[in-house]
Design a protein around this motif. Structure first.
Motif, PDB file in Angstrom:
ATOM      1  N   LYS A  68       0.862  -1.188   0.000  1.00 20.68           N
ATOM      2  CA  LYS A  68       0.000   0.000   0.000  1.00 20.68           C
ATOM      3  C   LYS A  68       0.894   1.232   0.000  1.00 20.68           C
ATOM      4  CE  LYS A  68      -3.846  -2.329   2.205  1.00 20.68           C
ATOM      5  NZ  LYS A  68      -4.799  -2.344   3.312  1.00 20.68           N
ATOM      6  N   PRO A  69       1.321   1.644  -1.183  1.00 22.99           N
ATOM      7  CA  PRO A  69       2.306   2.728  -1.272  1.00 22.99           C
ATOM      8  C   PRO A  69       1.755   4.129  -1.005  1.00 22.99           C
ATOM      9  CG  PRO A  69       1.704   1.965  -3.455  1.00 22.99           C
ATOM     10  CD  PRO A  69       1.011   1.062  -2.480  1.00 22.99           C
ATOM     11  N   PHE A  70       0.443   4.295  -0.973  1.00 21.61           N
ATOM     12  CA  PHE A  70      -0.137   5.623  -0.775  1.00 21.61           C
ATOM     13  C   PHE A  70      -0.546   5.782   0.685  1.00 21.61           C
ATOM     14  CE2 PHE A  70      -0.755   4.288  -5.151  1.00 21.61           C
ATOM     15  CZ  PHE A  70      -0.085   5.304  -5.810  1.00 21.61           C
ATOM     16  N   CYS A  75      -2.894   9.942   9.559  1.00 19.96           N
ATOM     17  CA  CYS A  75      -3.180   8.751  10.362  1.00 19.96           C
ATOM     18  C   CYS A  75      -2.428   7.565   9.752  1.00 19.96           C
ATOM     19  CB  CYS A  75      -4.693   8.490  10.410  1.00 19.96           C
ATOM     20  SG  CYS A  75      -5.401   7.802   8.900  1.00 19.96           S
ATOM     21  N   PRO A  76      -2.472   6.400  10.375  1.00 15.87           N
ATOM     22  CA  PRO A  76      -1.712   5.250   9.867  1.00 15.87           C
ATOM     23  C   PRO A  76      -2.285   4.578   8.605  1.00 15.87           C
ATOM     24  CG  PRO A  76      -2.244   4.986  12.205  1.00 15.87           C
ATOM     25  CD  PRO A  76      -3.026   6.155  11.695  1.00 15.87           C
ATOM     26  N   SER A  77      -3.399   5.034   8.102  1.00 17.32           N
ATOM     27  CA  SER A  77      -4.024   4.397   6.943  1.00 17.32           C
ATOM     28  C   SER A  77      -3.137   4.469   5.702  1.00 17.32           C
ATOM     29  CB  SER A  77      -5.370   5.044   6.624  1.00 17.32           C
ATOM     30  OG  SER A  77      -6.280   4.832   7.672  1.00 17.32           O
ATOM     31  N   ALA A  78      -3.202   3.412   4.903  1.00 19.83           N
ATOM     32  CA  ALA A  78      -2.460   3.348   3.653  1.00 19.83           C
ATOM     33  C   ALA A  78      -3.323   2.632   2.618  1.00 19.83           C
ATOM     34  CB  ALA A  78      -1.139   2.610   3.855  1.00 19.83           C
ATOM     35  N   GLN A  87      -9.840   9.979  -1.484  1.00 20.76           N
ATOM     36  CA  GLN A  87     -11.154   9.863  -0.868  1.00 20.76           C
ATOM     37  C   GLN A  87     -11.026   9.813   0.654  1.00 20.76           C
ATOM     38  OE1 GLN A  87     -14.328   9.909  -2.233  1.00 20.76           O
ATOM     39  NE2 GLN A  87     -13.199  10.608  -4.020  1.00 20.76           N
ATOM     40  N   HIS A  88     -10.035   9.084   1.143  1.00 19.73           N
ATOM     41  CA  HIS A  88      -9.817   8.957   2.583  1.00 19.73           C
ATOM     42  C   HIS A  88      -9.500  10.304   3.224  1.00 19.73           C
ATOM     43  CE1 HIS A  88      -8.209   7.629   6.432  1.00 19.73           C
ATOM     44  NE2 HIS A  88      -7.129   8.346   6.161  1.00 19.73           N
ATOM     45  N   ILE A  89      -8.703  11.118   2.570  1.00 22.07           N
ATOM     46  CA  ILE A  89      -8.302  12.425   3.115  1.00 22.07           C
ATOM     47  C   ILE A  89      -9.528  13.269   3.452  1.00 22.07           C
ATOM     48  CG2 ILE A  89      -7.178  14.612   2.505  1.00 22.07           C
ATOM     49  CD1 ILE A  89      -4.982  12.872   1.144  1.00 22.07           C
ATOM     50  N   LEU A  90     -10.605  13.101   2.700  1.00 19.78           N
ATOM     51  CA  LEU A  90     -11.834  13.851   2.980  1.00 19.78           C
ATOM     52  C   LEU A  90     -12.393  13.532   4.363  1.00 19.78           C
ATOM     53  CD1 LEU A  90     -13.653  13.644  -0.475  1.00 19.78           C
ATOM     54  CD2 LEU A  90     -12.356  15.573   0.464  1.00 19.78           C
TER      55      LEU A  90
END
Length: 166
Positions: A68-70, A75-78, A87-90
């Motif tokens: 998961k390079p992005f 937070c720790p999400s990738a 989308q997650h950044i939102l």
């Protein structure tokens, strides 16, 4: 410009006649339709799935490697795709750019708006296999399925009695 506005309201009016896919932009639909016609010459060695473009195979290979390079900087999400990170950044910004034209409710993801839109129709595509009752949301069906079990996941915080429905 009309196609661009669709990205902000979550509307995907350009639908493929061959499969269920739909797109914000006409150009993306045209590109997609070629996928149905082109020969799939790039094959995954792990699962034999075939792709028309090498970049699609490369992106697919991330599903096998777990890479998961992005990475999210907040937070720790990738994620294995950059669009998923965007989308997650939102979720961190609180921005909800996708607005329902019917009730003005806003969402941070176009898929959430798409799921919501069905609530404004008579469609109930999710059917209980036990009692045949139908629902317009998969989450509502899942919650309903508990009624057919002995599980009681909902608890009264005052007396601690448990229930199978909220």
């Amino acid at each position: 410009m009309e196609d661009h506005v669709n990205t902000h309201i979550g509307l995907k009016p350009h639908k493929c006649d061959i499969c269920e896919s739909s797109f914000f932009h006409r150009r993306n639909l045209k590109s997609h339709i070629k996928l149905h016609d082109e020969e799939k010459q790039f094959e995954c060695e792990k699962c034999s799935k075939k792709f028309t473009q090498s970049c699609h195979l490369k992106r697919h290979l991330l599903t096998h490697s777990g890479e998961k390079p992005f990475k999210c900087k907040k937070c720790p999400s990738a994620f294995n795709r950059q669009c998923h990170l965007k989308q997650h950044i939102l979720t961190h910004t609180g921005e909800k750019p996708f607005k329902c034209k019917t009730c003005c409710k806003t969402f941070n993801q176009p898929s959430a708006l798409e799921r919501h839109m069905i609530t404004h129709t008579d469609k109930k595509p999710f059917k209980c296999e036990t009692c045949s009752k139908t629902f317009n949301q998969s989450t509502t069906l899942k919650r309903h399925m508990i009624t057919h079990t002995d599980k009681k996941p909902f608890k009264c915080e005052t007396c601690f009695k448990t229930f199978n429905q909220s």
